[in-house]
Design an enzyme around this catalytic site. Sequence first.
Site, PDB file in Angstrom:
ATOM      1  N   HIS A   1      -0.207  -2.465   6.528  1.00 55.45           N
ATOM      2  CA  HIS A   1      -0.131  -2.387   5.152  1.00 55.45           C
ATOM      3  C   HIS A   1      -0.477  -3.795   4.300  1.00 55.45           C
ATOM      4  O   HIS A   1      -1.053  -3.699   3.250  1.00 55.45           O
ATOM      5  CB  HIS A   1       1.336  -2.117   4.420  1.00 55.45           C
ATOM      6  CG  HIS A   1       1.648  -2.347   3.014  1.00 55.45           C
ATOM      7  ND1 HIS A   1       0.980  -1.168   2.232  1.00 55.45           N
ATOM      8  CD2 HIS A   1       2.273  -2.740   2.222  1.00 55.45           C
ATOM      9  CE1 HIS A   1       1.436  -1.462   1.040  1.00 55.45           C
ATOM     10  NE2 HIS A   1       2.101  -2.409   0.845  1.00 55.45           N
TER      11      HIS A   1
ATOM     12  N   HIS B   1      -2.877  -5.842   4.977  1.00 52.99           N
ATOM     13  CA  HIS B   1      -4.103  -6.020   5.122  1.00 52.99           C
ATOM     14  C   HIS B   1      -4.528  -7.506   5.700  1.00 52.99           C
ATOM     15  O   HIS B   1      -5.731  -7.937   5.658  1.00 52.99           O
ATOM     16  CB  HIS B   1      -4.965  -5.832   3.722  1.00 52.99           C
ATOM     17  CG  HIS B   1      -4.702  -4.333   3.583  1.00 52.99           C
ATOM     18  ND1 HIS B   1      -5.978  -3.520   3.010  1.00 52.99           N
ATOM     19  CD2 HIS B   1      -4.171  -3.132   3.965  1.00 52.99           C
ATOM     20  CE1 HIS B   1      -5.759  -2.254   2.541  1.00 52.99           C
ATOM     21  NE2 HIS B   1      -4.604  -2.066   3.380  1.00 52.99           N
TER      22      HIS B   1
ATOM     23  N   GLU C   1      -5.154   4.924   5.831  1.00 57.48           N
ATOM     24  CA  GLU C   1      -4.386   5.460   4.686  1.00 57.48           C
ATOM     25  C   GLU C   1      -5.679   5.066   3.394  1.00 57.48           C
ATOM     26  O   GLU C   1      -5.285   5.294   2.378  1.00 57.48           O
ATOM     27  CB  GLU C   1      -3.256   4.603   4.476  1.00 57.48           C
ATOM     28  CG  GLU C   1      -3.215   3.138   4.337  1.00 57.48           C
ATOM     29  CD  GLU C   1      -2.226   2.596   3.351  1.00 57.48           C
ATOM     30  OE1 GLU C   1      -1.197   3.196   2.958  1.00 57.48           O
ATOM     31  OE2 GLU C   1      -2.120   1.380   3.271  1.00 57.48           O
ATOM     32  N   ASN C   2      -6.453   3.983   3.774  1.00 62.75           N
ATOM     33  CA  ASN C   2      -7.433   3.531   2.745  1.00 62.75           C
ATOM     34  C   ASN C   2      -8.891   4.057   3.112  1.00 62.75           C
ATOM     35  O   ASN C   2      -9.922   3.214   2.463  1.00 62.75           O
ATOM     36  CB  ASN C   2      -7.434   2.107   3.043  1.00 62.75           C
ATOM     37  CG  ASN C   2      -5.921   1.362   2.364  1.00 62.75           C
ATOM     38  OD1 ASN C   2      -5.367   0.726   3.545  1.00 62.75           O
ATOM     39  ND2 ASN C   2      -5.555   1.767   1.280  1.00 62.75           N
TER      40      ASN C   2
ATOM     41  N   ASN D   1       1.691   4.313   2.387  1.00 63.80           N
ATOM     42  CA  ASN D   1       1.606   4.589   1.098  1.00 63.80           C
ATOM     43  C   ASN D   1       0.698   5.251   0.385  1.00 63.80           C
ATOM     44  O   ASN D   1       1.056   5.960  -0.782  1.00 63.80           O
ATOM     45  CB  ASN D   1       2.245   3.269   0.266  1.00 63.80           C
ATOM     46  CG  ASN D   1       1.342   2.174   0.363  1.00 63.80           C
ATOM     47  OD1 ASN D   1       1.014   1.767   1.221  1.00 63.80           O
ATOM     48  ND2 ASN D   1       0.995   1.742  -0.946  1.00 63.80           N
ATOM     49  N   HIS D   2      -0.519   5.299   0.648  1.00 67.69           N
ATOM     50  CA  HIS D   2      -1.548   5.783   0.182  1.00 67.69           C
ATOM     51  C   HIS D   2      -2.032   7.118   0.613  1.00 67.69           C
ATOM     52  O   HIS D   2      -3.130   7.668   0.180  1.00 67.69           O
ATOM     53  CB  HIS D   2      -2.989   4.869   0.291  1.00 67.69           C
ATOM     54  CG  HIS D   2      -2.707   3.568  -0.700  1.00 67.69           C
ATOM     55  ND1 HIS D   2      -2.933   3.561  -1.821  1.00 67.69           N
ATOM     56  CD2 HIS D   2      -2.705   2.237  -0.197  1.00 67.69           C
ATOM     57  CE1 HIS D   2      -2.814   2.422  -2.338  1.00 67.69           C
ATOM     58  NE2 HIS D   2      -2.692   1.378  -1.499  1.00 67.69           N
TER      59      HIS D   2
ATOM     60  N   ASP E   1      -5.673  -0.930   8.871  1.00 65.42           N
ATOM     61  CA  ASP E   1      -6.182  -0.049   7.789  1.00 65.42           C
ATOM     62  C   ASP E   1      -7.470  -0.080   7.657  1.00 65.42           C
ATOM     63  O   ASP E   1      -8.075  -1.337   7.516  1.00 65.42           O
ATOM     64  CB  ASP E   1      -5.349  -0.751   6.552  1.00 65.42           C
ATOM     65  CG  ASP E   1      -3.664  -0.546   6.558  1.00 65.42           C
ATOM     66  OD1 ASP E   1      -3.377  -0.860   7.784  1.00 65.42           O
ATOM     67  OD2 ASP E   1      -3.277  -0.474   5.713  1.00 65.42           O
TER      68      ASP E   1
ATOM     69  N   HIS F   1       4.489   0.956   8.301  1.00 67.04           N
ATOM     70  CA  HIS F   1       3.643   0.506   7.284  1.00 67.04           C
ATOM     71  C   HIS F   1       4.616  -0.018   6.238  1.00 67.04           C
ATOM     72  O   HIS F   1       5.380   0.382   5.590  1.00 67.04           O
ATOM     73  CB  HIS F   1       3.092   1.660   6.833  1.00 67.04           C
ATOM     74  CG  HIS F   1       2.000   1.438   5.741  1.00 67.04           C
ATOM     75  ND1 HIS F   1       0.651   0.848   6.265  1.00 67.04           N
ATOM     76  CD2 HIS F   1       1.754   1.487   4.585  1.00 67.04           C
ATOM     77  CE1 HIS F   1      -0.251   0.865   5.155  1.00 67.04           C
ATOM     78  NE2 HIS F   1       0.596   1.076   4.100  1.00 67.04           N
TER      79      HIS F   1
HETATM   80 FE   LIG Z   1      -3.441  -0.173   3.548  1.00 69.85          FE
HETATM   81 FE   LIG Z   2      -0.353   0.552   2.522  1.00 71.89          FE
END
Ligand SMILES: [Fe+2]
Ligand SMILES: [Fe+2]
Lengths: 256, 256, 256, 256
Positions: D175, D177, D39-40, D67-68, D8, D150
Amino acid sequence: MRILFIGDIVGNPGRMIVEQKLPELQKEYHPDLIIANAENASNGRGLTPKLAEALFDANIDILTMGNHVWDNREILGYIENERRIVRPANYPKGVPGLGYTLVKVNQAQIAVINLIGRVFMGDYDSPFTTADQILSEIEPVTPHIFIDFHAEATSEKLALAHYLDGRVSAVVGTHTHVQTADEQIFPGGTAYLTDVGMCGPVNSIIGMKKEQVLQRFLTQMPVRLEVEQGPAMLNALFLELTEQGKAASIKRITLK
Amino acid sequence: MRILFIGDIVGNPGRMIVEQKLPELQKEYHPDLIIANAENASNGRGLTPKLAEALFDANIDILTMGNHVWDNREILGYIENERRIVRPANYPKGVPGLGYTLVKVNQAQIAVINLIGRVFMGDYDSPFTTADQILSEIEPVTPHIFIDFHAEATSEKLALAHYLDGRVSAVVGTHTHVQTADEQIFPGGTAYLTDVGMCGPVNSIIGMKKEQVLQRFLTQMPVRLEVEQGPAMLNALFLELTEQGKAASIKRITLK
Amino acid sequence: MRILFIGDIVGNPGRMIVEQKLPELQKEYHPDLIIANAENASNGRGLTPKLAEALFDANIDILTMGNHVWDNREILGYIENERRIVRPANYPKGVPGLGYTLVKVNQAQIAVINLIGRVFMGDYDSPFTTADQILSEIEPVTPHIFIDFHAEATSEKLALAHYLDGRVSAVVGTHTHVQTADEQIFPGGTAYLTDVGMCGPVNSIIGMKKEQVLQRFLTQMPVRLEVEQGPAMLNALFLELTEQGKAASIKRITLK
Amino acid sequence: MRILFIGDIVGNPGRMIVEQKLPELQKEYHPDLIIANAENASNGRGLTPKLAEALFDANIDILTMGNHVWDNREILGYIENERRIVRPANYPKGVPGLGYTLVKVNQAQIAVINLIGRVFMGDYDSPFTTADQILSEIEPVTPHIFIDFHAEATSEKLALAHYLDGRVSAVVGTHTHVQTADEQIFPGGTAYLTDVGMCGPVNSIIGMKKEQVLQRFLTQMPVRLEVEQGPAMLNALFLELTEQGKAASIKRITLK
Ligand SMILES: [Fe+2]
Ligand SMILES: [Fe+2]
Ligand SMILES: [Fe+2]
Ligand SMILES: [Fe+2]
Ligand SMILES: [Fe+2]
Ligand SMILES: [Fe+2]
Ligand SMILES: [Fe+2]
Ligand SMILES: [Fe+2]
């Protein structure tokens, strides 16, 4: 069509008040079909074949279930051959039991569907998508469609009911064991109540012994919960449907 | 002592029906104290100083809050200097605002406490322990004690109420936005209702636009929710307390 | 001070590999203190007095626990009289057992604290506040402070460790049963690893039988989980502390 | 086939260290395909078209999400026409974007699938069932199949990987991190790592400012989180696949 739906039957106190009060209710409402949620019939956790038979003998036609459906493993073989029991239809494919059933009532048919919510509940298939799939099978057969939506969150219950408004006769909530006061018929003709409530001991915490539930909250330790004793109450819902499967009336019932 | 408690006020439709109906309610019930949950007053999310003043001007004496208390950041400075607003007392120490407040009513005093549940809600301090702490301060002062317990799970609401039965005048639930039908006075004299419900648009999903909430459930994507429009309803609860702080009567109210 | 910490011991395969490998580890690392997480020692669920004694006999000095602490009820009487076992300190007051313990190591003392996370875990007291309370008692006694933080979310684990950086010797995570690769010494001198991992069967799902865990995910039905068989592995962490209680070195260990 | 997967990417610090270190990594590993979870990328929340282009310009071939994915709404139009971005395939039908994509690599093809977990995550379709559906489409096309799963829970990640062992080339987690240390090749030939970790600021809480995350945990109030500053690190995974799509090697990478 006249339907009586009885909220989650909790343990022996729940079953006994149902057996005791059902004759009066039949005399008063003349239901063509009696449905009851039985996920807590076996000491608060699940259902056994013997208890199912007792409830059928008490004139209940169809039993619906919920998150406690598998708590008592005796149900496993039985549920596969019993078309009068429905468990949540949005369990994954391959799980034993039916998600909906068709019942003859006088000259008509009615589909009884059981669905379970996901919010605060578990990782089930979407109740929205599952409802769509089942309706594509049922809508050609009958306009009389009753759904017991066993769910926690008021938002999910209201959302499914509005989603299905006009396509089903009733979306009736169970699971919280507390009857709500929001019975209504939606613009499209679908009857709705967020939760029917339960049949079980009055002086309890959702049917279970107060001291035991409190011990859980106060210690955060696991405590085995037993069904409370003492006077019981019965929560139910009475519905009338038109021949077109629209809701004509909705009435909450509480007996003590 | 006569108390009127008004359920979660959702957005402008909620505030407007409260302003419109409160004079009738006052005429009918002659409350000595009017309390309202205002966590959703600002477009469904939080409360602003301006809206708080409007609600005080409408004759509401005390505002309670819930999980949405901090959604509108305008409240932050205001809540620190306003003894007529209580936010959940079981937030960690150091958080702005009061968890309970004492109000003079005629010759007596009443404590209004706000607590929030943990089940399906968040990582707050124990509402049970926090209640014990607050009661140790309040019990020497007055027997009139009103609790708005803002919580999701029926088990947690019933558990706290049974835990406090006989020690407080009322435990009244909020948060689900759906009124329950289980109003009762417990053996120890504590009035109880699992959820008072909301003041907001009738044809909605817990006050918000149906299409938007449905889009969330159907796509699992984030959707900005707005307060629904159209006819509103008001959910409330009326209580009478004896001079000893016991509940003498409890009555649910729904106005459309 | 030289500390060996052993990750969650899962069932007999976990205990056996610990008993088998510990002599080698002692020969290599010469630990002054051996700590192990034993929450899954009893068939994956809890700990019994007999298993605790076996682990003490295998030269483990202190046992820490987690969310499974009460799964085997045999522990209940035992834990109250056994100062070599710590269960999460942020259980509510009144719960049996110690949240931290003081151990003599050579001429020094070390405090071993067990804390549990709340995110995705349960409604415990705040681990942050509880840590503050315990430190106020311990800091006057010794600078050697070891914390097993049994938690799920990486954010909560990192947050607690950064919160305590410079005030404790080590914050070491357990619970996920998977060792992380982020061992480090924070600027203030606190050793940190997000998760130490487990001691248990290699070819498993967090120690349990693959087929059973998969059946749960595929059916969403309750399935009784048993500890997997076959070759096991051992996950551990070795730490050196200065006389001032600062971390001097940190080393992850995996043996198969 | 040689694959480099990058964990990520969190905000500008994450993107900058990727841009800085990728040339070295290419020189060392000669990847045929570079995949990154983005995603981040946009200040910790979502991805913009501009940032996606910057990452493609930095030689990343495929971006996966989580999810982001929808946090930054600029992605909405872009993702529909961009075959180099995959979002979790187990979002409901009708959601924008692809759940998997096929890429030409030399003379071969590889499918890159993105799936999201449900445990502690959200109400998505089953990742197990969705994987089965996608594999029924892909298996006739190519044996090279890479999955970014994820997810939060180690049990769900290990379960999906064991479920797919022998049917896909790799199941790689994202996910949390935090990089895990459990890289392995399963008996059937599927490469597995529970979590690759992140690219972002070292002295942070999963990439975000420590003070802000701590304020959230300490007050339980909403706090806007910003990406932390200071030195960054890069977490990645290097895989070699045989022509039959089996994993031949797996190597964790951490650069600071
Ligand atoms: Fe993430
Ligand atoms: Fe995530
Ligand atoms: Fe139930
Ligand atoms: Fe239930
Ligand atoms: Fe509310
Ligand atoms: Fe609320
Ligand atoms: Fe464990
Ligand atoms: Fe655990």
